[in-house]
Design a protein around this motif. Structure first.
Motif, PDB file in Angstrom:
ATOM      1  N   THR A  54      32.784  51.145  32.131  1.00  0.00           N
ATOM      2  CA  THR A  54      32.241  51.132  33.488  1.00  0.00           C
ATOM      3  C   THR A  54      31.720  49.743  33.846  1.00  0.00           C
ATOM      4  O   THR A  54      31.930  49.251  34.963  1.00  0.00           O
ATOM      5  N   LEU A  55      31.046  49.094  32.894  1.00  0.00           N
ATOM      6  CA  LEU A  55      30.577  47.725  33.100  1.00  0.00           C
ATOM      7  C   LEU A  55      31.757  46.803  33.402  1.00  0.00           C
ATOM      8  O   LEU A  55      31.692  45.978  34.320  1.00  0.00           O
ATOM      9  N   LEU A  56      32.852  46.951  32.653  1.00  0.00           N
ATOM     10  CA  LEU A  56      34.024  46.110  32.881  1.00  0.00           C
ATOM     11  C   LEU A  56      34.637  46.385  34.252  1.00  0.00           C
ATOM     12  O   LEU A  56      35.054  45.448  34.944  1.00  0.00           O
ATOM     13  N   ARG A  57      34.705  47.649  34.648  1.00  0.00           N
ATOM     14  CA  ARG A  57      35.266  47.982  35.959  1.00  0.00           C
ATOM     15  C   ARG A  57      34.478  47.317  37.082  1.00  0.00           C
ATOM     16  O   ARG A  57      35.055  46.671  37.970  1.00  0.00           O
ATOM     17  N   GLU A  58      33.161  47.453  37.043  1.00  0.00           N
ATOM     18  CA  GLU A  58      32.335  46.884  38.113  1.00  0.00           C
ATOM     19  C   GLU A  58      32.259  45.362  38.006  1.00  0.00           C
ATOM     20  O   GLU A  58      32.196  44.665  39.028  1.00  0.00           O
ATOM     21  N   GLY A  59      32.274  44.831  36.776  1.00  0.00           N
ATOM     22  CA  GLY A  59      32.274  43.385  36.607  1.00  0.00           C
ATOM     23  C   GLY A  59      33.565  42.751  37.107  1.00  0.00           C
ATOM     24  O   GLY A  59      33.548  41.687  37.738  1.00  0.00           O
ATOM     25  N   THR A  60      34.698  43.407  36.825  1.00  0.00           N
ATOM     26  CA  THR A  60      35.983  42.915  37.318  1.00  0.00           C
ATOM     27  C   THR A  60      36.011  42.954  38.842  1.00  0.00           C
ATOM     28  O   THR A  60      36.487  42.016  39.505  1.00  0.00           O
ATOM     29  N   THR A  61      35.506  44.030  39.415  1.00  0.00           N
ATOM     30  CA  THR A  61      35.454  44.147  40.872  1.00  0.00           C
ATOM     31  C   THR A  61      34.585  43.051  41.472  1.00  0.00           C
ATOM     32  O   THR A  61      34.946  42.431  42.484  1.00  0.00           O
ATOM     33  N   ALA A  62      33.438  42.780  40.857  1.00  0.00           N
ATOM     34  CA  ALA A  62      32.551  41.718  41.347  1.00  0.00           C
ATOM     35  C   ALA A  62      33.226  40.352  41.235  1.00  0.00           C
ATOM     36  O   ALA A  62      33.078  39.499  42.120  1.00  0.00           O
ATOM     37  N   LEU A  63      33.982  40.136  40.156  1.00  0.00           N
ATOM     38  CA  LEU A  63      34.693  38.872  39.990  1.00  0.00           C
ATOM     39  C   LEU A  63      35.713  38.682  41.115  1.00  0.00           C
ATOM     40  O   LEU A  63      35.805  37.606  41.718  1.00  0.00           O
ATOM     41  N   LEU A  64      36.469  39.728  41.420  1.00  0.00           N
ATOM     42  CA  LEU A  64      37.467  39.651  42.492  1.00  0.00           C
ATOM     43  C   LEU A  64      36.798  39.427  43.846  1.00  0.00           C
ATOM     44  O   LEU A  64      37.285  38.641  44.674  1.00  0.00           O
ATOM     45  N   ASN A  65      35.677  40.105  44.076  1.00  0.00           N
ATOM     46  CA  ASN A  65      34.955  39.912  45.337  1.00  0.00           C
ATOM     47  C   ASN A  65      34.423  38.484  45.470  1.00  0.00           C
ATOM     48  O   ASN A  65      34.403  37.910  46.565  1.00  0.00           O
ATOM     49  N   SER A  66      33.998  37.891  44.342  1.00  0.00           N
ATOM     50  CA  SER A  66      33.466  36.521  44.395  1.00  0.00           C
ATOM     51  C   SER A  66      34.573  35.517  44.706  1.00  0.00           C
ATOM     52  O   SER A  66      34.324  34.501  45.353  1.00  0.00           O
ATOM     53  N   TYR A  67      35.795  35.793  44.233  1.00  0.00           N
ATOM     54  CA  TYR A  67      36.916  34.910  44.559  1.00  0.00           C
ATOM     55  C   TYR A  67      37.360  35.094  46.016  1.00  0.00           C
ATOM     56  O   TYR A  67      37.876  34.165  46.637  1.00  0.00           O
ATOM     57  N   ASN A  68      37.151  36.278  46.565  1.00  0.00           N
ATOM     58  CA  ASN A  68      37.623  36.578  47.917  1.00  0.00           C
ATOM     59  C   ASN A  68      36.679  36.072  48.998  1.00  0.00           C
ATOM     60  O   ASN A  68      37.114  35.682  50.076  1.00  0.00           O
ATOM     61  N   SER A  69      35.371  36.071  48.727  1.00  0.00           N
ATOM     62  CA  SER A  69      34.392  35.706  49.752  1.00  0.00           C
ATOM     63  C   SER A  69      33.326  34.790  49.168  1.00  0.00           C
ATOM     64  O   SER A  69      32.723  35.113  48.136  1.00  0.00           O
ATOM     65  N   VAL A  70      33.088  33.653  49.829  1.00  0.00           N
ATOM     66  CA  VAL A  70      32.060  32.728  49.359  1.00  0.00           C
ATOM     67  C   VAL A  70      30.662  33.271  49.638  1.00  0.00           C
ATOM     68  O   VAL A  70      29.678  32.723  49.136  1.00  0.00           O
ATOM     69  N   ARG A  71      30.566  34.335  50.412  1.00  0.00           N
ATOM     70  CA  ARG A  71      29.258  34.909  50.724  1.00  0.00           C
ATOM     71  C   ARG A  71      29.031  36.242  50.020  1.00  0.00           C
ATOM     72  O   ARG A  71      28.121  36.995  50.369  1.00  0.00           O
ATOM     73  N   PHE A  72      29.837  36.538  49.004  1.00  0.00           N
ATOM     74  CA  PHE A  72      29.556  37.706  48.180  1.00  0.00           C
ATOM     75  C   PHE A  72      28.237  37.478  47.445  1.00  0.00           C
ATOM     76  O   PHE A  72      27.849  36.346  47.161  1.00  0.00           O
ATOM     77  N   PHE A  73      27.546  38.571  47.114  1.00  0.00           N
ATOM     78  CA  PHE A  73      26.203  38.480  46.548  1.00  0.00           C
ATOM     79  C   PHE A  73      26.166  37.618  45.286  1.00  0.00           C
ATOM     80  O   PHE A  73      25.229  36.845  45.074  1.00  0.00           O
ATOM     81  N   TYR A  74      27.176  37.743  44.411  1.00  0.00           N
ATOM     82  CA  TYR A  74      27.243  36.959  43.174  1.00  0.00           C
ATOM     83  C   TYR A  74      28.315  35.873  43.290  1.00  0.00           C
ATOM     84  O   TYR A  74      29.456  36.184  43.634  1.00  0.00           O
ATOM     85  N   PRO A  75      28.000  34.613  43.000  1.00  0.00           N
ATOM     86  CA  PRO A  75      29.063  33.614  42.877  1.00  0.00           C
ATOM     87  C   PRO A  75      29.863  33.882  41.604  1.00  0.00           C
ATOM     88  O   PRO A  75      29.416  34.608  40.718  1.00  0.00           O
ATOM     89  N   THR A  76      31.036  33.286  41.496  1.00  0.00           N
ATOM     90  CA  THR A  76      31.907  33.552  40.350  1.00  0.00           C
ATOM     91  C   THR A  76      31.222  33.251  39.025  1.00  0.00           C
ATOM     92  O   THR A  76      31.265  34.065  38.090  1.00  0.00           O
ATOM     93  N   VAL A  77      30.590  32.086  38.927  1.00  0.00           N
ATOM     94  CA  VAL A  77      29.911  31.729  37.683  1.00  0.00           C
ATOM     95  C   VAL A  77      28.798  32.729  37.367  1.00  0.00           C
ATOM     96  O   VAL A  77      28.547  33.069  36.209  1.00  0.00           O
ATOM     97  N   GLY A  78      28.130  33.243  38.400  1.00  0.00           N
ATOM     98  CA  GLY A  78      27.077  34.231  38.192  1.00  0.00           C
ATOM     99  C   GLY A  78      27.613  35.547  37.657  1.00  0.00           C
ATOM    100  O   GLY A  78      26.977  36.188  36.812  1.00  0.00           O
ATOM    101  N   VAL A  79      28.793  35.964  38.130  1.00  0.00           N
ATOM    102  CA  VAL A  79      29.397  37.203  37.625  1.00  0.00           C
ATOM    103  C   VAL A  79      29.675  37.071  36.128  1.00  0.00           C
ATOM    104  O   VAL A  79      29.347  37.960  35.326  1.00  0.00           O
ATOM    105  N   ILE A  80      30.295  35.955  35.735  1.00  0.00           N
ATOM    106  CA  ILE A  80      30.627  35.740  34.328  1.00  0.00           C
ATOM    107  C   ILE A  80      29.356  35.652  33.485  1.00  0.00           C
ATOM    108  O   ILE A  80      29.278  36.200  32.380  1.00  0.00           O
ATOM    109  N   ASP A  81      28.342  34.975  34.004  1.00  0.00           N
ATOM    110  CA  ASP A  81      27.070  34.836  33.304  1.00  0.00           C
ATOM    111  C   ASP A  81      26.425  36.200  33.054  1.00  0.00           C
ATOM    112  O   ASP A  81      26.050  36.544  31.928  1.00  0.00           O
TER     113      ASP A  81
END
Length: 304
Positions: free
Chosen positions: A236-263
């Motif tokens: 479940t963590l991987l599913r939501e983390g992957t989704t957050a990663l894709l959202n960060s690449y799609n929008s610069v105003r997503f809540f988490y920046p890409t580096v933050g998702v990975i962190d």
């Protein structure tokens, strides 16, 4: 509390020694960092910039007499990361890393060289990290703020080019400036696959999130498979983390920046099960658009 600037890369470098990555016990000294394409040519890393694959990075060391004493190169991978290796355990505190060549489209100029920071030394091994390095395109992208101007750089002698003509729609692959958040099921719909940026459905989880994720999920699992995880805390963590990663690449105003998702993903995998659950729930909340003034919606339109 403060957080080390390169925390996620430090974790990746250290963990790789133990989870079967390219770094091995006895591998000596490594220098690791990342390169970004400075799309707005403003001279510093920002959310407009993306990790640059295929950039060549050199680590150079000079002696007291000004003569070069060491020189090593490496090229960045799909995530824009590089790892330069030295035999033994030399003192690299006076060395510098710099971009010496960029891939086509982002090779018109480079940012300044950066010093090395020692973060790990034990049992004859050492790891140094470097602040993000930059490579620049011939001209700023059309979506950049109007006050972005190419900084004067002694490394770039190209004439200043006219600004690009305005475009009527966002080109494929560029992030939107609008706030957007889409749930995992939206990312799995075939009519929205054109919104996958930087990574593809077949990108390995280990490549997207680093060696810490490889230790948990193996080296063969893809992001597409990760989106289908359920019934287990870490899936479940991987599913939501992957989704957050894709959202960060799609929008610069997503809540988490890409580096933050990975962190946050790396911290959750290294922490307790309670921390993994908390991180998964926070990712899910962000993916559902529950941030900012009012809920954020998903900006997907049908792919042509």
């Amino acid at each position: 509390m403060g957080r080390p600037k390169n925390f996620s890369w430090v974790l990746a470098a250290i963990a790789a020694m133990f989870v079967g990555g390219d770094l091995r016990v006895g591998a000596g000294t490594v220098v690791t960092g990342s390169v970004f394409c400075d799309q707005c040519k403003d001279g510093h890393w920002s959310l407009f910039d993306y990790p640059l694959s295929g950039a060549k990075v050199a680590v150079t060391c000079g002696g007291a007499d000004g003569q070069m004493t060491a020189y090593k190169e490496d090229s960045t991978n799909w995530l824009g990361c590089y790892t330069v290796r030295f035999e033994g355990s030399p003192d690299l505190s006076g060395c510098y890393a710099r971009v010496v060549g960029g891939p086509e489209g982002c090779d018109a100029g480079v940012g300044p060289a950066r010093g090395l920071t020692l973060v790990f030394r034990m049992f004859g091994m050492a790891t140094y990290t470097v602040d993000p390095l930059l490579s620049q395109p011939p001209q700023p992208m059309g979506f950049c703020p109007h006050d972005s101007a190419p900084p004067s750089s002694p490394t770039s002698m190209l004439p200043r080019l006219p600004p690009p003509a305005p475009v009527s729609r966002r080109p494929p692959g560029l992030p939107t400036l609008e706030a957007s958040a889409c749930t995992y099921d939206k990312w799995m719909m075939p009519q929205f696959k054109c919104y996958w940026k930087v990574v593809s459905p077949q990108t390995r989880v280990a490549l997207a999130f680093g060696p810490i994720a490889a230790g948990r999920y193996g080296t063969d699992m893809t992001l597409w498979e990760g989106l289908q995880g359920r019934g287990d805390l870490y899936r479940t963590l991987l599913r939501e983390g992957t989704t957050a990663l894709l959202n960060s690449y799609n929008s610069v105003r997503f809540f988490y920046p890409t580096v933050g998702v990975i962190d946050h993903m790396n911290r959750a995998l290294l922490g307790s099960s309670r921390q993994a659950l908390t991180t998964a729930l926070r990712f899910r909340r962000a993916n559902s658009g529950a941030f900012g003034p009012g809920n954020v919606t998903c900006n997907f339109g049908l792919c042509s």
